[in-house]
Design an enzyme around this catalytic site. Structure first.
Site, PDB file in Angstrom:
ATOM      1  N   GLY A 131      34.777  14.681 118.357  1.00 53.91           N
ATOM      2  CA  GLY A 131      35.456  15.859 119.019  1.00 53.91           C
ATOM      3  C   GLY A 131      36.063  15.837 120.175  1.00 53.91           C
ATOM      4  N   SER A 176      19.184  47.784 106.420  1.00 54.23           N
ATOM      5  CA  SER A 176      19.349  46.378 106.637  1.00 54.23           C
ATOM      6  C   SER A 176      20.792  46.270 107.464  1.00 54.23           C
ATOM      7  CB  SER A 176      19.145  45.291 105.667  1.00 54.23           C
ATOM      8  OG  SER A 176      20.040  45.682 105.002  1.00 54.23           O
ATOM      9  N   LYS A 207      19.414  51.993 109.066  1.00 55.31           N
ATOM     10  CA  LYS A 207      18.176  52.835 108.444  1.00 55.31           C
ATOM     11  C   LYS A 207      17.397  51.733 107.395  1.00 55.31           C
ATOM     12  CE  LYS A 207      18.946  57.543 109.199  1.00 55.31           C
ATOM     13  NZ  LYS A 207      20.294  57.317 109.785  1.00 55.31           N
ATOM     14  N   SER A 230      27.742   9.148 125.119  1.00 53.27           N
ATOM     15  CA  SER A 230      27.259   8.258 125.903  1.00 53.27           C
ATOM     16  C   SER A 230      27.510   8.734 127.495  1.00 53.27           C
ATOM     17  CB  SER A 230      28.292   7.060 125.886  1.00 53.27           C
ATOM     18  OG  SER A 230      27.985   5.814 126.706  1.00 53.27           O
ATOM     19  N   ARG A 267      24.957  20.413 110.566  1.00 55.09           N
ATOM     20  CA  ARG A 267      25.688  19.081 110.909  1.00 55.09           C
ATOM     21  C   ARG A 267      25.350  17.980 109.905  1.00 55.09           C
ATOM     22  NH1 ARG A 267      25.198  18.589 116.842  1.00 55.09           N
ATOM     23  NH2 ARG A 267      24.474  16.476 116.397  1.00 55.09           N
ATOM     24  N   MET A 271      26.640  27.462 114.960  1.00 53.87           N
ATOM     25  CA  MET A 271      27.190  26.509 115.795  1.00 53.87           C
ATOM     26  C   MET A 271      28.408  26.675 116.048  1.00 53.87           C
ATOM     27  SD  MET A 271      25.240  22.860 115.588  1.00 53.87           S
ATOM     28  CE  MET A 271      23.647  22.600 116.417  1.00 53.87           C
ATOM     29  N   GLY A 272      29.233  25.885 116.868  1.00 55.48           N
ATOM     30  CA  GLY A 272      30.476  26.057 117.019  1.00 55.48           C
ATOM     31  C   GLY A 272      30.906  25.919 118.445  1.00 55.48           C
ATOM     32  N   ARG A 273      30.006  25.486 119.237  1.00 58.88           N
ATOM     33  CA  ARG A 273      30.266  25.507 120.791  1.00 58.88           C
ATOM     34  C   ARG A 273      31.114  26.598 121.324  1.00 58.88           C
ATOM     35  NH1 ARG A 273      29.169  20.822 123.569  1.00 58.88           N
ATOM     36  NH2 ARG A 273      29.261  19.589 121.951  1.00 58.88           N
ATOM     37  N   ASP A 286      33.064  22.012 114.671  1.00 63.53           N
ATOM     38  CA  ASP A 286      33.542  23.280 115.370  1.00 63.53           C
ATOM     39  C   ASP A 286      34.973  23.564 115.174  1.00 63.53           C
ATOM     40  OD1 ASP A 286      30.904  22.798 116.751  1.00 63.53           O
ATOM     41  OD2 ASP A 286      31.735  21.900 118.437  1.00 63.53           O
TER      42      ASP A 286
HETATM   43  O1  F6P Z   1      30.032  19.924 118.583  1.00 69.42           O
HETATM   44  C1  F6P Z   1      28.972  19.950 117.533  1.00 69.42           C
HETATM   45  C2  F6P Z   1      27.880  20.899 117.923  1.00 69.42           C
HETATM   46  O2  F6P Z   1      26.946  20.850 116.714  1.00 69.42           O
HETATM   47  C3  F6P Z   1      28.033  22.125 118.569  1.00 69.42           C
HETATM   48  O3  F6P Z   1      28.335  23.014 117.354  1.00 69.42           O
HETATM   49  C4  F6P Z   1      26.770  22.150 119.141  1.00 69.42           C
HETATM   50  O4  F6P Z   1      26.888  23.069 120.180  1.00 69.42           O
HETATM   51  C5  F6P Z   1      26.535  20.847 119.894  1.00 69.42           C
HETATM   52  O5  F6P Z   1      27.103  19.987 118.807  1.00 69.42           O
HETATM   53  C6  F6P Z   1      25.097  20.574 119.857  1.00 69.42           C
HETATM   54  O6  F6P Z   1      24.998  19.427 120.565  1.00 69.42           O
HETATM   55  P1  F6P Z   1      23.882  18.317 120.723  1.00 69.42           P
HETATM   56  O7  F6P Z   1      23.871  17.301 119.472  1.00 69.42           O
HETATM   57  O8  F6P Z   1      23.928  17.653 121.993  1.00 69.42           O
HETATM   58  O9  F6P Z   1      22.603  19.034 120.951  1.00 69.42           O
END
Ligand code: F6P
Length: 316
Positions: free
Chosen positions: A102, A211, A209, A73, A248, A169-171, A127
């Site tokens: 989060g 993979s 050479k 928001s 997600r 992902m993982g920020r 994350d």
């Molecule tokens: O915080 C969860 C997450 O999926 C992160 O891993 C990722 O960087 C981010 O949200 C993606 O956010 P959005 O949904 O705003 O693209």
């Protein structure tokens, strides 16, 4: 406490529904009414209320996403909008609020606390980047999803004789990347906590050479730049794959369903006992109260993982 509300906020994560179910079950057993708020803090500002009952949440322990919907928001970030919230909750007779989300969402809950609203948080993010808890809801499911994807890409890399750089992902956290790299026996992993330069990685991959698979945490920047550096330097094809939002969604793992229900129920009983201003985390399978300040502190990969395990993943 007669009536509490619950919302999910920020990026959705598998296990959020189980947390809602746990909170509803605990509220019901205490004769407390529980109201769902749709679409996170945006829905709170718009008074989008949805009364919850045991019937309404039946079976959701094992479903992905969040039945309440979620949002990041922008209005909530603005003090002139936020200041409306105490009146909104007061008029609806809501005595306490459970916030599942989060880092940003729990910072929001901290703001509401400072405005006199009783809140309890639940760590809901894939994350695993919150302090004071062993796991956040959705982390293990996201890891399992990414592991499946990387195993498939490994098949392709082996067959085609090429280098795959797979972004997870993982920020700013390397948790997902490290768990995935370990589980898939990846050749290299790049995490923000111990980031290698593209030149260092290219040097390690120069003599490949057949993979190789590199698991790349999104917090390390654009993996395309590494690919551009590698292409002229190696004799095999180079490709980048991003797993993205697949991480997600999906049915929560057993651990995430278990954690969700446990943390949801505990958040409710914590509020009912008059405690607030904390996130309910999990430590050694015991729910624990974590002050928001500690929860929102950066939570990098623990030293032993960084120093003892990460260096063992190297091009063979
Ligand atoms: O915080 C969860 C997450 O999926 C992160 O891993 C990722 O960087 C981010 O949200 C993606 O956010 P959005 O949904 O705003 O693209």
């Amino acid at each position: 406490m007669k009536r509490v509300a619950i919302l999910t906020s920020g990026g959705d994560s598998p296990g959020m529904n189980a947390a809602i179910a746990g909170a509803v079950a605990a509220a019901n057993s205490r004769g407390i009414e529980i109201i769902g708020i749709r679409n996170g803090y945006d829905g709170l500002l718009d008074e989008q209320f949805l009364p919850l009952s045991l019937g309404r949440v039946k079976g959701i322990n094992s479903t992905g996403g969040t039945i309440l919907g979620t949002s990041r928001s922008e209005r909530f970030m603005m003090p002139e909008w936020r200041k409306r919230i105490p009146d909104i909750l007061f008029s609806a007779g809501i005595d306490g609020l459970v916030v599942i989300g989060g880092n940003g969402s729990l910072r929001g809950a901290m703001e509401l606390e400072s405005m006199g609203i009783r809140t309890v948080g639940i760590p809901g993010t894939i994350d695993n980047d919150l302090g004071g808890t062993d796991f956040t809801l959705g982390f293990m499911t996201a890891v399992e999803t990414a592991v499946k994807a990387v195993r498939r890409l490994t098949d392709v890399a082996l067959s085609e004789r090429g280098i795959f750089i797979v972004e997870v992902m993982g920020r700013n956290s390397g948790y997902i990347a490290l768990f995935v790299a370990m589980a898939t026996a990846a050749d290299l992993v790049n995490v923000p906590e111990r980031q290698m330069t593209n030149e260092e990685i290219a040097e390690k991959l120069r003599n490949v050479k057949d993979s190789a698979v590199v698991v790349w945490a999104e917090g390390c920047g654009d993996p395309g730049q590494l690919a551009d550096l590698l292409k002229p330097a190696v004799k095999v094809p180079v490709a980048v794959a991003r797993i993205g939002y697949l991480q997600r969604g999906g049915v929560p793992s057993t651990l995430d369903s278990f954690l969700g229900f446990t943390l949801g129920a505990t958040a409710l009983s914590t509020l009912a006992a008059g405690q607030h201003g904390v996130m309910i985390g999990i430590k050694s399978l015991e729910p624990v109260e974590v002050p928001y300040r500690e929860a929102v502190r950066p939570n990098p990969l623990p030293g032993f993982l960084q120093e003892n395990l990460l260096p063992l993943l190297d091009v063979r």
